[in-house]
Design a protein around this motif. Structure first.
Motif, PDB file in Angstrom:
ATOM      1  N   LEU A 175       0.829  -1.206   0.000  1.00 16.99           N
ATOM      2  CA  LEU A 175       0.000   0.000   0.000  1.00 16.99           C
ATOM      3  C   LEU A 175       0.863   1.254   0.000  1.00 16.99           C
ATOM      4  CD1 LEU A 175      -2.766   1.387   0.250  1.00 16.99           C
ATOM      5  CD2 LEU A 175      -2.597   1.104   2.720  1.00 16.99           C
ATOM      6  N   LEU A 176       1.941   1.244   0.762  1.00 17.92           N
ATOM      7  CA  LEU A 176       2.841   2.398   0.771  1.00 17.92           C
ATOM      8  C   LEU A 176       3.494   2.602  -0.593  1.00 17.92           C
ATOM      9  CD1 LEU A 176       4.559   1.895   4.258  1.00 17.92           C
ATOM     10  CD2 LEU A 176       2.747   3.504   3.662  1.00 17.92           C
ATOM     11  N   VAL A 177       3.876   1.523  -1.246  1.00 16.47           N
ATOM     12  CA  VAL A 177       4.454   1.638  -2.587  1.00 16.47           C
ATOM     13  C   VAL A 177       3.433   2.206  -3.565  1.00 16.47           C
ATOM     14  CG1 VAL A 177       5.449   0.334  -4.507  1.00 16.47           C
ATOM     15  CG2 VAL A 177       6.146  -0.178  -2.179  1.00 16.47           C
ATOM     16  N   MET A 178       2.177   1.793  -3.450  1.00 20.08           N
ATOM     17  CA  MET A 178       1.131   2.335  -4.320  1.00 20.08           C
ATOM     18  C   MET A 178       0.963   3.835  -4.100  1.00 20.08           C
ATOM     19  SD  MET A 178      -1.750  -0.680  -4.037  1.00 20.08           S
ATOM     20  CE  MET A 178      -2.951   0.286  -4.953  1.00 20.08           C
ATOM     21  N   LEU A 179       0.984   4.274  -2.841  1.00 17.56           N
ATOM     22  CA  LEU A 179       0.872   5.709  -2.559  1.00 17.56           C
ATOM     23  C   LEU A 179       2.050   6.477  -3.136  1.00 17.56           C
ATOM     24  CD1 LEU A 179      -0.377   5.637   1.154  1.00 17.56           C
ATOM     25  CD2 LEU A 179      -1.720   6.055  -0.912  1.00 17.56           C
ATOM     26  N   ASN A 180       3.223   5.860  -3.135  1.00 19.99           N
ATOM     27  CA  ASN A 180       4.388   6.509  -3.721  1.00 19.99           C
ATOM     28  C   ASN A 180       4.272   6.601  -5.236  1.00 19.99           C
ATOM     29  OD1 ASN A 180       7.366   5.751  -4.990  1.00 19.99           O
ATOM     30  ND2 ASN A 180       7.435   7.402  -3.482  1.00 19.99           N
ATOM     31  N   PHE A 181       3.769   5.576  -5.868  1.00 22.64           N
ATOM     32  CA  PHE A 181       3.676   5.569  -7.322  1.00 22.64           C
ATOM     33  C   PHE A 181       2.654   6.582  -7.825  1.00 22.64           C
ATOM     34  CE2 PHE A 181       6.458   2.076  -7.338  1.00 22.64           C
ATOM     35  CZ  PHE A 181       6.793   1.758  -8.647  1.00 22.64           C
ATOM     36  N   VAL A 182       1.615   6.853  -7.038  1.00 24.76           N
ATOM     37  CA  VAL A 182       0.638   7.858  -7.460  1.00 24.76           C
ATOM     38  C   VAL A 182       1.052   9.256  -7.031  1.00 24.76           C
ATOM     39  CG1 VAL A 182      -1.246   6.198  -7.427  1.00 24.76           C
ATOM     40  CG2 VAL A 182      -0.764   7.543  -5.382  1.00 24.76           C
ATOM     41  N   GLY A 183       2.189   9.386  -6.336  1.00 26.26           N
ATOM     42  CA  GLY A 183       2.726  10.693  -5.992  1.00 26.26           C
ATOM     43  C   GLY A 183       2.222  11.298  -4.711  1.00 26.26           C
ATOM     44  N   LEU A 184       1.581  10.516  -3.820  1.00 23.17           N
ATOM     45  CA  LEU A 184       1.067  11.064  -2.572  1.00 23.17           C
ATOM     46  C   LEU A 184       2.113  11.134  -1.474  1.00 23.17           C
ATOM     47  CD1 LEU A 184      -2.461   9.382  -2.412  1.00 23.17           C
ATOM     48  CD2 LEU A 184      -1.853  11.681  -3.196  1.00 23.17           C
ATOM     49  N   VAL A 185       3.142  10.305  -1.527  1.00 20.82           N
ATOM     50  CA  VAL A 185       4.175  10.292  -0.500  1.00 20.82           C
ATOM     51  C   VAL A 185       5.492   9.908  -1.153  1.00 20.82           C
ATOM     52  CG1 VAL A 185       3.729   7.879   0.132  1.00 20.82           C
ATOM     53  CG2 VAL A 185       4.793   9.412   1.783  1.00 20.82           C
ATOM     54  N   ARG A 188      11.647   9.506   0.730  1.00 22.32           N
ATOM     55  CA  ARG A 188      12.344  10.197   1.819  1.00 22.32           C
ATOM     56  C   ARG A 188      11.402  10.465   2.988  1.00 22.32           C
ATOM     57  NH1 ARG A 188      15.472  15.429  -0.027  1.00 22.32           N
ATOM     58  NH2 ARG A 188      16.441  13.785  -1.302  1.00 22.32           N
ATOM     59  N   ARG A 189      10.162  10.818   2.694  1.00 20.45           N
ATOM     60  CA  ARG A 189       9.187  11.036   3.762  1.00 20.45           C
ATOM     61  C   ARG A 189       8.878   9.723   4.487  1.00 20.45           C
ATOM     62  NH1 ARG A 189       5.246  14.866   4.274  1.00 20.45           N
ATOM     63  NH2 ARG A 189       6.830  16.207   3.344  1.00 20.45           N
ATOM     64  N   MET A 190       8.756   8.652   3.740  1.00 19.09           N
ATOM     65  CA  MET A 190       8.522   7.349   4.358  1.00 19.09           C
ATOM     66  C   MET A 190       9.689   6.934   5.240  1.00 19.09           C
ATOM     67  SD  MET A 190       6.840   5.467   1.047  1.00 19.09           S
ATOM     68  CE  MET A 190       7.227   3.853   1.703  1.00 19.09           C
ATOM     69  N   MET A 236      12.229   4.991  -3.011  1.00 17.06           N
ATOM     70  CA  MET A 236      13.347   5.885  -3.309  1.00 17.06           C
ATOM     71  C   MET A 236      13.847   5.692  -4.739  1.00 17.06           C
ATOM     72  SD  MET A 236      15.600   6.095   0.184  1.00 17.06           S
ATOM     73  CE  MET A 236      15.005   7.045   1.591  1.00 17.06           C
ATOM     74  N   LEU A 237      13.900   4.451  -5.183  1.00 22.50           N
ATOM     75  CA  LEU A 237      14.293   4.211  -6.576  1.00 22.50           C
ATOM     76  C   LEU A 237      13.287   4.815  -7.542  1.00 22.50           C
ATOM     77  CD1 LEU A 237      15.541   0.507  -6.382  1.00 22.50           C
ATOM     78  CD2 LEU A 237      16.929   2.579  -6.539  1.00 22.50           C
ATOM     79  N   ASN A 238      12.005   4.726  -7.212  1.00 18.06           N
ATOM     80  CA  ASN A 238      10.987   5.328  -8.070  1.00 18.06           C
ATOM     81  C   ASN A 238      11.087   6.848  -8.060  1.00 18.06           C
ATOM     82  OD1 ASN A 238       8.457   5.242  -9.668  1.00 18.06           O
ATOM     83  ND2 ASN A 238       7.587   6.205  -7.853  1.00 18.06           N
TER      84      ASN A 238
END
Length: 294
Positions: A175-185, A188-190, A236-238
């Protein structure tokens, strides 16, 4: 398609999914005894008769009312039907949603589903593995001279709840990776949340596992923490890939990008002659005292 066609397609998809669940549940009903034995395997069974003193070493599985054997068997068969037929009804759901997605959204969906299924299965397998230890710890509280008579439906609810909790908890990093891919988080913040996340995961492990020993808590919280840091690394890679493709992608709404103030040559500009400044007159007649240009 119009709304009526969408509703008709949704009805057909739901009918196919329910038909698959029903057929599989009926087939599983012929093997219900083997399935019940598999689910009851983590429970330490007593060889003594009902009502005899067992202490905290084992338990006697019993049905508490006349309809309990039937309702419990139906519940187990339906649950197995939903799980085993999941490829069919998940495909029906995907076939209904996929036409409305873009190509890159479909690609992300394939990747996330391919990762979600193994993660859930890993959590379910871990829950089933530590269930015997959890059962022994809980039964160990029983004082000597007492007997553990456990209703079958309560035991099944406990086992299914543990499997769902472990399987669902393993989906948190995804779920965290999905939020990162859509640009919500951002990654570095994670990463800056790691102290609170680790603390929260261990608290969740202590609450979700009903045992009083630290083994169950560590068994649930340890893999989730590892998966969390893996999710941070993937994010971070994304983020690095996103910065490389678009340097301004991660700017805040109130943050200005760096402006390039280097002047550029625009070349020679042809002066605007008086003859081209105004359109040509179509006629010399005036209307209400004004010409057509005015």
């Amino acid at each position: 398609m119009p709304l009526v066609e969408h509703l008709r397609e949704l009805r057909n998809r739901l009918a196919k999914a329910m038909l698959a669940i029903t057929v599989v549940s009926v087939v599983v009903a012929f093997h219900s005894q083997d399935l019940m034995s598999f689910l009851m395997h983590p429970v330490p069974r007593c060889s003594k008769g009902l009502g005899e003193s067992t202490g905290g070493h084992c338990a006697v599985i019993a049905y508490t009312d006349l309809l309990s054997p039937f309702t419990t068997t139906v519940k187990v068969c339906f649950m197995a039907g939903v799980i085993i037929s999941s490829p069919v009804w998940l495909y029906q759901l995907w076939a209904f949603v996929a036409p409305g997605l873009h190509r890159h959204e479909r690609k992300y969906t394939y990747c996330f589903v391919a990762a979600a299924v193994p993660l859930f299965l890993a959590g379910a397998w871990l829950a089933y593995t530590i269930l015997p230890i959890s059962m022994r710890v809980l039964l160990g509280i029983t004082p000597e001279g007492s007997a553990n008579i456990l209703p079958m439906d309560k035991v099944l609810d406990f086992i299914v709840r543990m499997i769902l909790i472990f399987g669902g908890a393993f989906e948190l990093p995804l779920l965290l990776v999905m939020l990162n891919f859509v640009g919500l988080v951002t990654g570095r913040r994670m990463a800056s949340w790691w102290r609170g996340v680790v603390m929260g995961v261990f608290v969740f492990g202590a609450v979700a596992t009903p045992t009083t020993d630290p083994f169950g808590m560590i068994a649930l919280a340890g893999p989730i923490v590892v998966l969390y840091f893996i999710a941070v690394g993937v994010s971070m890679l994304n983020d690095r890939r996103r910065r490389r493709n678009s340097p301004d992608a991660e700017l805040d709404d109130d943050e200005a990008s760096v402006l390039d103030l280097t002047p550029e040559s625009v070349g020679a500009v042809e002066p605007l002659s008086a003859s081209r400044a105004l359109p040509e007159q179509a006629t010399t007649d005036r209307v209400n005292g004004y010409d057509d240009v005015t």
